[in-house]
Design a protein around this motif. Structure first.
Motif, PDB file in Angstrom:
ATOM      1  N   PRO A   1     -18.675  23.093   2.182  1.00 56.67           N
ATOM      2  CA  PRO A   1     -19.980  23.490   1.673  1.00 56.67           C
ATOM      3  C   PRO A   1     -20.574  22.375   0.811  1.00 56.67           C
ATOM      4  O   PRO A   1     -19.847  21.603   0.178  1.00 56.67           O
ATOM      5  CB  PRO A   1     -19.672  24.730   0.813  1.00 56.67           C
ATOM      6  CG  PRO A   1     -18.325  25.192   1.258  1.00 56.67           C
ATOM      7  CD  PRO A   1     -17.587  23.982   1.710  1.00 56.67           C
ATOM      8  N   THR A   2     -21.891  22.281   0.796  1.00 56.00           N
ATOM      9  CA  THR A   2     -22.548  21.354  -0.113  1.00 56.00           C
ATOM     10  C   THR A   2     -22.367  21.857  -1.540  1.00 56.00           C
ATOM     11  O   THR A   2     -22.575  23.025  -1.827  1.00 56.00           O
ATOM     12  CB  THR A   2     -24.052  21.249   0.210  1.00 56.00           C
ATOM     13  OG1 THR A   2     -24.196  20.789   1.559  1.00 56.00           O
ATOM     14  CG2 THR A   2     -24.747  20.281  -0.726  1.00 56.00           C
ATOM     15  N   LYS A   3     -21.953  20.953  -2.436  1.00 51.94           N
ATOM     16  CA  LYS A   3     -21.790  21.299  -3.846  1.00 51.94           C
ATOM     17  C   LYS A   3     -22.643  20.357  -4.679  1.00 51.94           C
ATOM     18  O   LYS A   3     -23.103  19.322  -4.186  1.00 51.94           O
ATOM     19  CB  LYS A   3     -20.314  21.226  -4.254  1.00 51.94           C
ATOM     20  CG  LYS A   3     -19.452  22.209  -3.470  1.00 51.94           C
ATOM     21  CD  LYS A   3     -18.007  22.178  -3.899  1.00 51.94           C
ATOM     22  CE  LYS A   3     -17.188  23.181  -3.088  1.00 51.94           C
ATOM     23  NZ  LYS A   3     -15.763  23.181  -3.495  1.00 51.94           N
ATOM     24  N   ALA A   4     -22.843  20.701  -5.944  1.00 52.83           N
ATOM     25  CA  ALA A   4     -23.784  19.920  -6.748  1.00 52.83           C
ATOM     26  C   ALA A   4     -23.379  19.870  -8.207  1.00 52.83           C
ATOM     27  O   ALA A   4     -22.693  20.767  -8.721  1.00 52.83           O
ATOM     28  CB  ALA A   4     -25.188  20.509  -6.634  1.00 52.83           C
TER      29      ALA A   4
ATOM     30  N   THR B   1     -14.923  11.393   5.747  1.00 50.99           N
ATOM     31  CA  THR B   1     -15.778  10.662   4.812  1.00 50.99           C
ATOM     32  C   THR B   1     -16.379  11.642   3.814  1.00 50.99           C
ATOM     33  O   THR B   1     -16.451  12.847   4.054  1.00 50.99           O
ATOM     34  CB  THR B   1     -16.918   9.915   5.529  1.00 50.99           C
ATOM     35  OG1 THR B   1     -17.652  10.844   6.351  1.00 50.99           O
ATOM     36  CG2 THR B   1     -16.387   8.780   6.384  1.00 50.99           C
ATOM     37  N   TRP B   2     -16.823  11.083   2.684  1.00 45.94           N
ATOM     38  CA  TRP B   2     -17.511  11.857   1.652  1.00 45.94           C
ATOM     39  C   TRP B   2     -18.865  11.212   1.367  1.00 45.94           C
ATOM     40  O   TRP B   2     -18.988   9.985   1.392  1.00 45.94           O
ATOM     41  CB  TRP B   2     -16.684  11.910   0.358  1.00 45.94           C
ATOM     42  CG  TRP B   2     -15.454  12.757   0.498  1.00 45.94           C
ATOM     43  CD1 TRP B   2     -14.249  12.392   1.012  1.00 45.94           C
ATOM     44  CD2 TRP B   2     -15.319  14.139   0.138  1.00 45.94           C
ATOM     45  NE1 TRP B   2     -13.367  13.443   0.993  1.00 45.94           N
ATOM     46  CE2 TRP B   2     -13.996  14.528   0.470  1.00 45.94           C
ATOM     47  CE3 TRP B   2     -16.184  15.074  -0.441  1.00 45.94           C
ATOM     48  CZ2 TRP B   2     -13.530  15.814   0.240  1.00 45.94           C
ATOM     49  CZ3 TRP B   2     -15.703  16.357  -0.666  1.00 45.94           C
ATOM     50  CH2 TRP B   2     -14.395  16.712  -0.339  1.00 45.94           C
ATOM     51  N   GLU B   3     -19.852  12.039   1.091  1.00 49.64           N
ATOM     52  CA  GLU B   3     -21.187  11.541   0.764  1.00 49.64           C
ATOM     53  C   GLU B   3     -21.696  12.189  -0.516  1.00 49.64           C
ATOM     54  O   GLU B   3     -21.371  13.352  -0.806  1.00 49.64           O
ATOM     55  CB  GLU B   3     -22.183  11.854   1.882  1.00 49.64           C
ATOM     56  CG  GLU B   3     -21.977  11.079   3.150  1.00 49.64           C
ATOM     57  CD  GLU B   3     -23.024  11.403   4.205  1.00 49.64           C
ATOM     58  OE1 GLU B   3     -23.239  10.561   5.093  1.00 49.64           O
ATOM     59  OE2 GLU B   3     -23.622  12.497   4.139  1.00 49.64           O
ATOM     60  N   ILE B   4     -22.495  11.431  -1.272  1.00 46.74           N
ATOM     61  CA  ILE B   4     -23.257  11.984  -2.384  1.00 46.74           C
ATOM     62  C   ILE B   4     -24.730  11.708  -2.122  1.00 46.74           C
ATOM     63  O   ILE B   4     -25.087  10.811  -1.354  1.00 46.74           O
ATOM     64  CB  ILE B   4     -22.833  11.401  -3.752  1.00 46.74           C
ATOM     65  CG1 ILE B   4     -23.040   9.879  -3.784  1.00 46.74           C
ATOM     66  CG2 ILE B   4     -21.401  11.773  -4.084  1.00 46.74           C
ATOM     67  CD1 ILE B   4     -22.850   9.276  -5.172  1.00 46.74           C
ATOM     68  N   MET B   5     -25.592  12.487  -2.780  1.00 45.17           N
ATOM     69  CA  MET B   5     -27.029  12.299  -2.616  1.00 45.17           C
ATOM     70  C   MET B   5     -27.752  12.827  -3.856  1.00 45.17           C
ATOM     71  O   MET B   5     -27.351  13.852  -4.423  1.00 45.17           O
ATOM     72  CB  MET B   5     -27.529  13.036  -1.369  1.00 45.17           C
ATOM     73  CG  MET B   5     -28.995  12.821  -1.046  1.00 45.17           C
ATOM     74  SD  MET B   5     -29.470  13.626   0.528  1.00 45.17           S
ATOM     75  CE  MET B   5     -29.432  15.366   0.043  1.00 45.17           C
ATOM     76  N   ARG B   6     -28.786  12.108  -4.287  1.00 46.70           N
ATOM     77  CA  ARG B   6     -29.662  12.611  -5.347  1.00 46.70           C
ATOM     78  C   ARG B   6     -30.717  13.501  -4.700  1.00 46.70           C
ATOM     79  O   ARG B   6     -31.614  13.014  -4.016  1.00 46.70           O
ATOM     80  CB  ARG B   6     -30.340  11.448  -6.064  1.00 46.70           C
ATOM     81  CG  ARG B   6     -29.395  10.560  -6.851  1.00 46.70           C
ATOM     82  CD  ARG B   6     -30.116   9.327  -7.352  1.00 46.70           C
ATOM     83  NE  ARG B   6     -29.261   8.519  -8.219  1.00 46.70           N
ATOM     84  CZ  ARG B   6     -29.570   7.295  -8.640  1.00 46.70           C
ATOM     85  NH1 ARG B   6     -30.721   6.745  -8.248  1.00 46.70           N
ATOM     86  NH2 ARG B   6     -28.742   6.622  -9.423  1.00 46.70           N
ATOM     87  N   ASP B   7     -30.582  14.800  -4.901  1.00 46.34           N
ATOM     88  CA  ASP B   7     -31.512  15.721  -4.259  1.00 46.34           C
ATOM     89  C   ASP B   7     -32.872  15.663  -4.936  1.00 46.34           C
ATOM     90  O   ASP B   7     -32.970  15.556  -6.167  1.00 46.34           O
ATOM     91  CB  ASP B   7     -30.959  17.145  -4.309  1.00 46.34           C
ATOM     92  CG  ASP B   7     -31.763  18.083  -3.430  1.00 46.34           C
ATOM     93  OD1 ASP B   7     -31.739  17.899  -2.196  1.00 46.34           O
ATOM     94  OD2 ASP B   7     -32.417  18.982  -3.983  1.00 46.34           O
ATOM     95  N   SER B   8     -33.941  15.771  -4.136  1.00 48.79           N
ATOM     96  CA  SER B   8     -35.293  15.657  -4.681  1.00 48.79           C
ATOM     97  C   SER B   8     -35.731  16.891  -5.456  1.00 48.79           C
ATOM     98  O   SER B   8     -36.838  16.925  -5.992  1.00 48.79           O
ATOM     99  CB  SER B   8     -36.298  15.377  -3.553  1.00 48.79           C
ATOM    100  OG  SER B   8     -36.258  16.400  -2.570  1.00 48.79           O
ATOM    101  N   SER B   9     -34.853  17.916  -5.558  1.00 53.65           N
ATOM    102  CA  SER B   9     -35.144  19.024  -6.470  1.00 53.65           C
ATOM    103  C   SER B   9     -34.991  18.591  -7.925  1.00 53.65           C
ATOM    104  O   SER B   9     -35.378  19.313  -8.847  1.00 53.65           O
ATOM    105  CB  SER B   9     -34.224  20.206  -6.189  1.00 53.65           C
ATOM    106  OG  SER B   9     -32.857  19.834  -6.359  1.00 53.65           O
ATOM    107  N   GLY B  10     -34.428  17.394  -8.138  1.00 54.47           N
ATOM    108  CA  GLY B  10     -34.286  16.817  -9.472  1.00 54.47           C
ATOM    109  C   GLY B  10     -34.878  15.422  -9.503  1.00 54.47           C
ATOM    110  O   GLY B  10     -35.431  14.932  -8.510  1.00 54.47           O
ATOM    111  N   VAL B  11     -34.753  14.755 -10.635  1.00 57.25           N
ATOM    112  CA  VAL B  11     -35.287  13.402 -10.780  1.00 57.25           C
ATOM    113  C   VAL B  11     -34.329  12.396 -10.154  1.00 57.25           C
ATOM    114  O   VAL B  11     -33.185  12.711  -9.827  1.00 57.25           O
ATOM    115  CB  VAL B  11     -35.540  13.056 -12.267  1.00 57.25           C
ATOM    116  CG1 VAL B  11     -36.560  14.013 -12.862  1.00 57.25           C
ATOM    117  CG2 VAL B  11     -34.244  13.101 -13.073  1.00 57.25           C
ATOM    118  N   ASP B  12     -34.815  11.175  -9.975  1.00 56.23           N
ATOM    119  CA  ASP B  12     -34.046  10.128  -9.307  1.00 56.23           C
ATOM    120  C   ASP B  12     -33.050   9.501 -10.284  1.00 56.23           C
ATOM    121  O   ASP B  12     -33.303   8.466 -10.895  1.00 56.23           O
ATOM    122  CB  ASP B  12     -35.004   9.067  -8.757  1.00 56.23           C
ATOM    123  CG  ASP B  12     -34.289   8.007  -7.939  1.00 56.23           C
ATOM    124  OD1 ASP B  12     -33.106   8.200  -7.631  1.00 56.23           O
ATOM    125  OD2 ASP B  12     -34.924   6.987  -7.604  1.00 56.23           O
TER     126      ASP B  12
END
Length: 204
Positions: free
Chosen positions: A135-138, A165-176
């Protein structure tokens, strides 16, 4: 019913194949049993070895280039050869050269640095052969210079040649902002890595 020896041999065994046997708990009547159920029963009475096959860590900051832009997590220098159960590539791919059951233990140090203001939402996930399998976690942060250590251990069954593999991402629901950060420890201990892993192979 013909003699059992006259039936064709199935050279591709899987856990859902069926064997015939007698149920000792039910007047010895004839029943079907799956390979999976026999395997589980057999393993329940045996000692199971757990062997560490890969230990690695990254000591560099890992920061996505903007919002909604995935970044593949790395775990340090390349390790292993095709003859080892598991290989690590410098770009973060974890290659399983031997199929079987493994335990993945991973750690990530989430943080936000730079400008204050707004909330950062850093999401992360695991992929097996390019397909998301967790699942996507945050992690959400509304302040800078706050470290959030995150550690997990998950079992994984793989075939030879599978790639995790593992990925991270800055979601646009928050600031960059936000990512995985390393920290230098002044008290003589080893530094805090941005990410690390320990993979164990499970076998009898």
């Amino acid at each position: 019913m013909a003699k059992i020896s006259t039936y064709p041999i199935d050279s591709t065994v899987n856990g859902f194949d069926i064997l015939i046997g007698s149920d000792a708990d039910d007047s010895n009547i004839t029943k079907n049993y799956t390979i999976n159920s026999i395997k589980a029963y057999s393993l329940s009475g045996l000692g199971v070895a757990i062997t560490s096959v890969l230990v690695a860590q990254s000591n560099v900051n890992q920061l996505p280039s903007g919002t909604n832009t995935p970044l593949q997590v790395t775990f340090g220098a390349a390790q292993g050869t095709p003859s080892d159960p598991v290989q690590l590539l410098a770009t973060g791919e974890i290659v399983f050269n031997q199929g079987g059951q493994y335990l993945f233990n991973g750690y990530a140090n989430f943080e936000r640095e730079g400008n204050q203001g707004g909330n950062t939402v850093t999401v992360f996930r695991a992929l097996l052969n390019g397909v998301q399998v967790t699942p996507t976690k945050a992690v959400e942060l509304d302040k800078i210079n706050v470290m959030i250590p995150y550690e997990l251990t998950i079992p994984i069954y793989v075939n030879a040649g599978d790639v995790l593999t593992w990925e991270i991402m800055r979601d646009s629901s928050g600031v960059d902002g936000g990512g995985l950060y390393t920290h230098t420890v002044s008290g003589g201990w080893t530094n805090v890595p941005s990410a690390d892993l320990n993979i164990f192979k499970i076998g009898i």
